[in-house]
Scaffold this motif. Structure first.
Motif, PDB file in Angstrom:
ATOM      1  N   THR A 109       0.848  -1.197   0.000  1.00  0.00           N
ATOM      2  CA  THR A 109       0.000   0.000   0.000  1.00  0.00           C
ATOM      3  C   THR A 109       0.879   1.241   0.000  1.00  0.00           C
ATOM      4  O   THR A 109       2.033   1.209   0.424  1.00  0.00           O
ATOM      5  CB  THR A 109      -0.916   0.032   1.242  1.00  0.00           C
ATOM      6  N   LYS A 110       0.280   2.306  -0.488  1.00  0.00           N
ATOM      7  CA  LYS A 110       1.008   3.566  -0.555  1.00  0.00           C
ATOM      8  C   LYS A 110       0.029   4.671  -0.168  1.00  0.00           C
ATOM      9  O   LYS A 110      -1.161   4.610  -0.468  1.00  0.00           O
ATOM     10  CB  LYS A 110       1.528   3.703  -1.983  1.00  0.00           C
ATOM     11  N   LEU A 111       0.534   5.673   0.540  1.00  0.00           N
ATOM     12  CA  LEU A 111      -0.295   6.796   0.975  1.00  0.00           C
ATOM     13  C   LEU A 111      -0.412   7.796  -0.166  1.00  0.00           C
ATOM     14  O   LEU A 111       0.576   8.324  -0.649  1.00  0.00           O
ATOM     15  CB  LEU A 111       0.323   7.458   2.207  1.00  0.00           C
ATOM     16  N   VAL A 112      -1.672   8.056  -0.608  1.00  0.00           N
ATOM     17  CA  VAL A 112      -1.929   8.981  -1.700  1.00  0.00           C
ATOM     18  C   VAL A 112      -2.770  10.129  -1.151  1.00  0.00           C
ATOM     19  O   VAL A 112      -3.801   9.901  -0.526  1.00  0.00           O
ATOM     20  CB  VAL A 112      -2.679   8.273  -2.861  1.00  0.00           C
ATOM     21  N   CYS A 113      -2.311  11.363  -1.371  1.00  0.00           N
ATOM     22  CA  CYS A 113      -3.014  12.539  -0.847  1.00  0.00           C
ATOM     23  C   CYS A 113      -3.518  13.408  -2.005  1.00  0.00           C
ATOM     24  O   CYS A 113      -2.815  13.605  -2.986  1.00  0.00           O
ATOM     25  CB  CYS A 113      -2.082  13.369   0.040  1.00  0.00           C
ATOM     26  N   ASN A 114      -4.743  13.923  -1.849  1.00  0.00           N
ATOM     27  CA  ASN A 114      -5.354  14.814  -2.838  1.00  0.00           C
ATOM     28  C   ASN A 114      -5.987  15.997  -2.117  1.00  0.00           C
ATOM     29  O   ASN A 114      -6.517  15.844  -1.009  1.00  0.00           O
ATOM     30  CB  ASN A 114      -6.449  14.090  -3.629  1.00  0.00           C
ATOM     31  N   LYS A 115      -5.975  17.159  -2.754  1.00  0.00           N
ATOM     32  CA  LYS A 115      -6.649  18.335  -2.187  1.00  0.00           C
ATOM     33  C   LYS A 115      -8.087  18.333  -2.689  1.00  0.00           C
ATOM     34  O   LYS A 115      -8.345  18.137  -3.868  1.00  0.00           O
ATOM     35  CB  LYS A 115      -5.933  19.616  -2.582  1.00  0.00           C
ATOM     36  N   MET A 116      -9.016  18.572  -1.750  1.00  0.00           N
ATOM     37  CA  MET A 116     -10.436  18.586  -2.073  1.00  0.00           C
ATOM     38  C   MET A 116     -11.070  19.836  -1.473  1.00  0.00           C
ATOM     39  O   MET A 116     -10.590  20.356  -0.476  1.00  0.00           O
ATOM     40  CB  MET A 116     -11.132  17.348  -1.503  1.00  0.00           C
ATOM     41  N   THR A 117     -12.156  20.294  -2.091  1.00  0.00           N
ATOM     42  CA  THR A 117     -12.906  21.426  -1.552  1.00  0.00           C
ATOM     43  C   THR A 117     -14.101  20.880  -0.800  1.00  0.00           C
ATOM     44  O   THR A 117     -14.919  20.156  -1.362  1.00  0.00           O
ATOM     45  CB  THR A 117     -13.369  22.366  -2.668  1.00  0.00           C
ATOM     46  N   ARG A 118     -14.180  21.209   0.458  1.00  0.00           N
ATOM     47  CA  ARG A 118     -15.324  20.848   1.296  1.00  0.00           C
ATOM     48  C   ARG A 118     -16.003  22.146   1.707  1.00  0.00           C
ATOM     49  O   ARG A 118     -15.426  23.215   1.619  1.00  0.00           O
ATOM     50  CB  ARG A 118     -14.863  20.081   2.543  1.00  0.00           C
ATOM     51  N   TYR A 119     -17.248  22.056   2.164  1.00  0.00           N
ATOM     52  CA  TYR A 119     -18.006  23.255   2.508  1.00  0.00           C
ATOM     53  C   TYR A 119     -18.475  23.209   3.950  1.00  0.00           C
ATOM     54  O   TYR A 119     -19.036  22.196   4.387  1.00  0.00           O
ATOM     55  CB  TYR A 119     -19.220  23.404   1.579  1.00  0.00           C
ATOM     56  N   ASN A 120     -18.206  24.283   4.693  1.00  0.00           N
ATOM     57  CA  ASN A 120     -18.769  24.459   6.030  1.00  0.00           C
ATOM     58  C   ASN A 120     -20.111  25.143   5.859  1.00  0.00           C
ATOM     59  O   ASN A 120     -20.213  26.158   5.174  1.00  0.00           O
ATOM     60  CB  ASN A 120     -17.853  25.325   6.910  1.00  0.00           C
ATOM     61  N   GLU A 121     -21.144  24.596   6.509  1.00  0.00           N
ATOM     62  CA  GLU A 121     -22.484  25.160   6.384  1.00  0.00           C
ATOM     63  C   GLU A 121     -22.892  25.810   7.695  1.00  0.00           C
ATOM     64  O   GLU A 121     -22.628  25.272   8.764  1.00  0.00           O
ATOM     65  CB  GLU A 121     -23.495  24.078   6.006  1.00  0.00           C
ATOM     66  N   SER A 122     -23.535  26.974   7.579  1.00  0.00           N
ATOM     67  CA  SER A 122     -24.048  27.655   8.762  1.00  0.00           C
ATOM     68  C   SER A 122     -25.392  28.288   8.418  1.00  0.00           C
ATOM     69  O   SER A 122     -25.626  28.692   7.277  1.00  0.00           O
ATOM     70  CB  SER A 122     -23.062  28.727   9.243  1.00  0.00           C
TER      71      SER A 122
END
Length: 147
Positions: A109-122
Motif C-alpha cells: 500500500t502507498k499513501l496517496v493525498c489529494n486536495k479537495m474542496t469541502r463546505y462548512n455550512e451555517s
C-alpha cells in the motif's frame, strides 16, 4: 345685541359639535397602517480546501523493468556478438531476466493525498421582504415590496 351674541354662541356650539361628530365618524373607521420586515433563514456554504490522504493498494508489476532490461540486453547482445546470428535474442532474454530480478516494484500500500474542496455550512437569518397593510374604505390591503 343679546340676540346677536346668542346666535353667535349657538353657531360656535354647532360648529364645534359638527367637528366633534365628524371626528367621531372618522374614529369609527380605524385608520391603521402597519409596515413589517420579513426575515428568512438560509444556509451559507463557505468553501474550505482540505488535504485528504488514503492508503491505496499498489501492485508489484515488474513488466516495465523486464521490458527495459530486454531492450538494453538486446542492444548489448547485438553489439557484442556481431558475428553470431542470435546474439541480440540471447541478450534480450538475459537482460529481461536481470531486469525482472533487480526490479524495485513491490506489492503493498502507498499513501496517496489529494486536495479537495469541502463546505462548512451555517444557518443565517437575512432580510427577505417587507409588507405594508392598510385599510381603505373598510377593506384591508397588503402590499409586498423590497426596501
Amino acid at each position: 345685541m343679546e340676540v346677536k351674541i346668542m346666535k353667535t354662541f349657538v353657531g360656535i356650539i354647532a360648529g364645534v359639535g359638527a367637528v366633534l361628530l365628524a371626528n367621531q365618524a372618522f374614529a369609527t373607521q380605524p385608520y391603521n397602517v402597519e409596515v413589517r420586515d420579513h426575515q428568512k433563514t438560509v444556509i451559507k456554504r463557505t468553501p474550505q480546501v482540505v488535504e485528504v490522504c488514503s492508503e491505496r493498494k499498489v501492485s508489484g508489476d515488474k513488466t516495465a523493468d523486464t521490458i527495459l532490461g530486454a531492450i538494453i540486453g538486446g542492444a548489448i547482445g547485438q553489439n557484442v556478438t556481431k558475428d553470431l546470428p542470435d546474439g541480440a535474442t540471447a541478450g534480450a532474454i538475459i537482460g529481461g531476466l536481470l531486469g525482472n530480478q533487480n526490479s524495485t516494484a513491490n506489492d503493498g500500500t502507498k499513501l496517496v493525498c489529494n486536495k479537495m474542496t469541502r463546505y462548512n455550512e451555517s444557518m443565517e437569518t437575512i432580510y427577505s421582504h417587507s409588507t405594508i397593510t392598510f385599510n381603505y374604505y373598510g377593506k384591508t390591503y397588503t402590499v409586498r415590496f423590497q426596501k
